[in-house]
Write a protein that holds these residues in place. Sequence first.
Motif, PDB file in Angstrom:
ATOM      1  N   VAL A  46      19.640 -25.390  63.362  1.00  0.00           N
ATOM      2  CA  VAL A  46      19.934 -24.794  64.081  1.00  0.00           C
ATOM      3  C   VAL A  46      20.178 -23.087  63.158  1.00  0.00           C
ATOM      4  CG1 VAL A  46      22.823 -23.936  64.284  1.00  0.00           C
ATOM      5  CG2 VAL A  46      22.074 -25.546  65.979  1.00  0.00           C
ATOM      6  N   VAL A  47      19.886 -23.528  61.441  1.00  0.00           N
ATOM      7  CA  VAL A  47      20.252 -23.055  60.729  1.00  0.00           C
ATOM      8  C   VAL A  47      19.106 -22.309  60.813  1.00  0.00           C
ATOM      9  CG1 VAL A  47      20.135 -22.933  58.170  1.00  0.00           C
ATOM     10  CG2 VAL A  47      22.134 -24.511  58.908  1.00  0.00           C
ATOM     11  N   ASP A  48      17.892 -22.523  60.825  1.00  0.00           N
ATOM     12  CA  ASP A  48      16.750 -21.781  60.677  1.00  0.00           C
ATOM     13  C   ASP A  48      16.199 -21.126  61.722  1.00  0.00           C
ATOM     14  OD1 ASP A  48      16.296 -23.608  58.338  1.00  0.00           O
ATOM     15  OD2 ASP A  48      14.691 -24.936  59.004  1.00  0.00           O
ATOM     16  N   GLU A  49      17.041 -21.238  62.963  1.00  0.00           N
ATOM     17  CA  GLU A  49      17.227 -20.180  63.890  1.00  0.00           C
ATOM     18  C   GLU A  49      17.537 -18.765  63.604  1.00  0.00           C
ATOM     19  OE1 GLU A  49      15.113 -20.098  66.481  1.00  0.00           O
ATOM     20  OE2 GLU A  49      13.964 -22.477  67.031  1.00  0.00           O
ATOM     21  N   ILE A  50      18.707 -19.475  63.450  1.00  0.00           N
ATOM     22  CA  ILE A  50      19.471 -18.475  62.553  1.00  0.00           C
ATOM     23  C   ILE A  50      19.643 -16.981  61.697  1.00  0.00           C
ATOM     24  CG2 ILE A  50      21.817 -17.563  61.282  1.00  0.00           C
ATOM     25  CD1 ILE A  50      22.887 -20.295  63.556  1.00  0.00           C
ATOM     26  N   VAL A  51      18.607 -18.187  59.987  1.00  0.00           N
ATOM     27  CA  VAL A  51      17.913 -17.564  59.192  1.00  0.00           C
ATOM     28  C   VAL A  51      16.525 -18.084  59.162  1.00  0.00           C
ATOM     29  CG1 VAL A  51      18.672 -16.844  56.919  1.00  0.00           C
ATOM     30  CG2 VAL A  51      20.621 -16.878  58.539  1.00  0.00           C
ATOM     31  N   ASP A  52      15.631 -17.065  58.377  1.00  0.00           N
ATOM     32  CA  ASP A  52      14.819 -17.689  58.069  1.00  0.00           C
ATOM     33  C   ASP A  52      13.935 -16.847  56.819  1.00  0.00           C
ATOM     34  OD1 ASP A  52      12.743 -18.276  57.713  1.00  0.00           O
ATOM     35  OD2 ASP A  52      10.968 -17.604  58.980  1.00  0.00           O
ATOM     36  N   GLY A  53      14.411 -17.610  55.487  1.00  0.00           N
ATOM     37  CA  GLY A  53      13.923 -16.961  54.954  1.00  0.00           C
ATOM     38  C   GLY A  53      14.529 -15.924  53.589  1.00  0.00           C
ATOM     39  N   GLY A  54      15.861 -15.994  54.707  1.00  0.00           N
ATOM     40  CA  GLY A  54      17.353 -14.833  53.664  1.00  0.00           C
ATOM     41  C   GLY A  54      17.455 -14.050  54.365  1.00  0.00           C
ATOM     42  N   VAL A  55      15.719 -13.876  55.855  1.00  0.00           N
ATOM     43  CA  VAL A  55      16.660 -12.978  56.926  1.00  0.00           C
ATOM     44  C   VAL A  55      17.163 -13.197  57.971  1.00  0.00           C
ATOM     45  CG1 VAL A  55      15.045 -11.191  58.554  1.00  0.00           C
ATOM     46  CG2 VAL A  55      14.216 -12.143  56.058  1.00  0.00           C
ATOM     47  N   ILE A  56      18.101 -12.746  58.758  1.00  0.00           N
ATOM     48  CA  ILE A  56      18.768 -12.944  59.796  1.00  0.00           C
ATOM     49  C   ILE A  56      17.977 -12.611  61.284  1.00  0.00           C
ATOM     50  CG2 ILE A  56      20.463 -12.684  60.960  1.00  0.00           C
ATOM     51  CD1 ILE A  56      22.182 -11.656  58.829  1.00  0.00           C
ATOM     52  N   LEU A  57      17.429 -13.703  61.821  1.00  0.00           N
ATOM     53  CA  LEU A  57      17.073 -13.568  62.716  1.00  0.00           C
ATOM     54  C   LEU A  57      17.505 -13.396  64.044  1.00  0.00           C
ATOM     55  CD1 LEU A  57      14.091 -16.621  61.937  1.00  0.00           C
ATOM     56  CD2 LEU A  57      14.143 -14.046  61.949  1.00  0.00           C
ATOM     57  N   GLU A  58      18.932 -14.387  64.210  1.00  0.00           N
ATOM     58  CA  GLU A  58      19.212 -14.654  65.181  1.00  0.00           C
ATOM     59  C   GLU A  58      20.706 -14.144  64.620  1.00  0.00           C
ATOM     60  OE1 GLU A  58      20.663 -13.747  68.947  1.00  0.00           O
ATOM     61  OE2 GLU A  58      18.107 -14.473  68.891  1.00  0.00           O
ATOM     62  N   SER A  59      22.168 -13.857  65.730  1.00  0.00           N
ATOM     63  CA  SER A  59      23.521 -13.682  65.430  1.00  0.00           C
ATOM     64  C   SER A  59      24.376 -13.858  67.011  1.00  0.00           C
ATOM     65  CB  SER A  59      23.477 -12.643  65.127  1.00  0.00           C
ATOM     66  OG  SER A  59      23.713 -11.258  65.762  1.00  0.00           O
ATOM     67  N   ASP A  60      23.492 -14.531  68.220  1.00  0.00           N
ATOM     68  CA  ASP A  60      24.029 -15.113  69.406  1.00  0.00           C
ATOM     69  C   ASP A  60      23.623 -16.169  69.340  1.00  0.00           C
ATOM     70  OD1 ASP A  60      24.895 -15.486  72.117  1.00  0.00           O
ATOM     71  OD2 ASP A  60      23.200 -13.643  72.709  1.00  0.00           O
ATOM     72  N   PRO A  61      24.640 -17.266  69.499  1.00  0.00           N
ATOM     73  CA  PRO A  61      25.041 -18.424  69.381  1.00  0.00           C
ATOM     74  C   PRO A  61      24.441 -18.772  71.104  1.00  0.00           C
ATOM     75  CG  PRO A  61      27.258 -17.700  69.526  1.00  0.00           C
ATOM     76  CD  PRO A  61      26.828 -16.854  69.307  1.00  0.00           C
ATOM     77  N   GLN A  62      24.456 -18.256  71.541  1.00  0.00           N
ATOM     78  CA  GLN A  62      24.069 -18.609  72.711  1.00  0.00           C
ATOM     79  C   GLN A  62      22.015 -18.636  73.529  1.00  0.00           C
ATOM     80  OE1 GLN A  62      24.762 -15.530  76.476  1.00  0.00           O
ATOM     81  NE2 GLN A  62      27.016 -16.695  76.493  1.00  0.00           N
ATOM     82  N   GLN A  63      21.438 -17.191  72.221  1.00  0.00           N
ATOM     83  CA  GLN A  63      19.800 -17.449  72.319  1.00  0.00           C
ATOM     84  C   GLN A  63      19.573 -18.502  71.290  1.00  0.00           C
ATOM     85  OE1 GLN A  63      18.209 -15.158  73.519  1.00  0.00           O
ATOM     86  NE2 GLN A  63      19.223 -14.486  74.595  1.00  0.00           N
ATOM     87  N   VAL A  64      20.205 -18.680  70.366  1.00  0.00           N
ATOM     88  CA  VAL A  64      20.040 -19.774  69.595  1.00  0.00           C
ATOM     89  C   VAL A  64      19.738 -21.132  69.996  1.00  0.00           C
ATOM     90  CG1 VAL A  64      20.753 -21.548  67.331  1.00  0.00           C
ATOM     91  CG2 VAL A  64      21.202 -19.164  67.465  1.00  0.00           C
ATOM     92  N   VAL A  65      21.379 -21.666  71.438  1.00  0.00           N
ATOM     93  CA  VAL A  65      21.505 -23.357  71.496  1.00  0.00           C
ATOM     94  C   VAL A  65      19.876 -22.602  72.906  1.00  0.00           C
ATOM     95  CG1 VAL A  65      22.786 -23.732  73.720  1.00  0.00           C
ATOM     96  CG2 VAL A  65      23.519 -23.158  71.302  1.00  0.00           C
ATOM     97  N   GLN A  66      19.423 -21.072  74.026  1.00  0.00           N
ATOM     98  CA  GLN A  66      18.533 -21.445  74.199  1.00  0.00           C
ATOM     99  C   GLN A  66      17.600 -22.249  73.561  1.00  0.00           C
ATOM    100  OE1 GLN A  66      18.363 -18.070  76.281  1.00  0.00           O
ATOM    101  NE2 GLN A  66      20.362 -18.436  77.805  1.00  0.00           N
ATOM    102  N   LYS A  67      16.997 -21.514  72.746  1.00  0.00           N
ATOM    103  CA  LYS A  67      15.837 -21.587  71.813  1.00  0.00           C
ATOM    104  C   LYS A  67      15.978 -23.363  70.842  1.00  0.00           C
ATOM    105  CE  LYS A  67      15.651 -17.145  69.354  1.00  0.00           C
ATOM    106  NZ  LYS A  67      15.461 -16.630  68.811  1.00  0.00           N
ATOM    107  N   LEU A  68      16.842 -24.358  70.832  1.00  0.00           N
ATOM    108  CA  LEU A  68      17.149 -24.866  70.333  1.00  0.00           C
ATOM    109  C   LEU A  68      16.668 -25.956  71.495  1.00  0.00           C
ATOM    110  CD1 LEU A  68      18.143 -26.557  68.239  1.00  0.00           C
ATOM    111  CD2 LEU A  68      20.087 -26.588  68.793  1.00  0.00           C
TER     112      LEU A  68
END
Length: 201
Positions: free
Chosen positions: A161-183
């Motif tokens: 979950v953390v890696d889907e939201i932030v990668d190397g300090g860069v924000i990749l996603e801020s929509d929890p629904q998108q994170v859950v779908q990717k997960l």
Amino acid sequence: MQKAEARPRQHDHPGGAAKGRGGGDRATGPPGAPMEIPAGLMLEPSLYTIKAIFILDSFGQRLLAKYYDDTFPSTKEQKSFERNVFNKTQKTDSEIAFLEGLTIVYKSSIDLFFYVVGSPHENELMLMSVLTCLFESLNHMLRKNVEKRTLVENMDGVFLVVDEIVDGGVILESDPQQVVQKLNFRVLQSAKEQIKWSLLK
């Protein structure tokens, strides 16, 4: 984002020099001299927004921590910082703290404390959107049972979950629904791979 470029002025006179009000040539400086660019044009917003994300238990002990730059290069320095943050935030109702020149947003849930750390000039709303996305994504993954025991039992998923939201300090996603779908997609792909390997054996 394109860099601000210093463009040469278009000259109306064939001689190449701009004319002043008195009809004379306006001095443009010696050939090859660097143009002075206002300081504001030389500063570009950085993509590297997040300095750290960590989750502590009700005793201030680390459960998960990811640091994205060398502000705290050693584990000892990181844990000292986390302890200071915990001591400052554990008994307050605020959601934002400023410590050691950093901006920190945080949220508690039962016996857990969630922290997102940014630079002193970072937009608190941006940091808060990351924190909210993290909490809501975990809330969905842990079936609304966001507490220490279930978090520890599902730590692999928490890191995903953390890696889907932030990668190397860069924000990749801020929509929890998108994170859950990717997960869910990752889990599905992993299950397919396991079935494939089991059939090949």
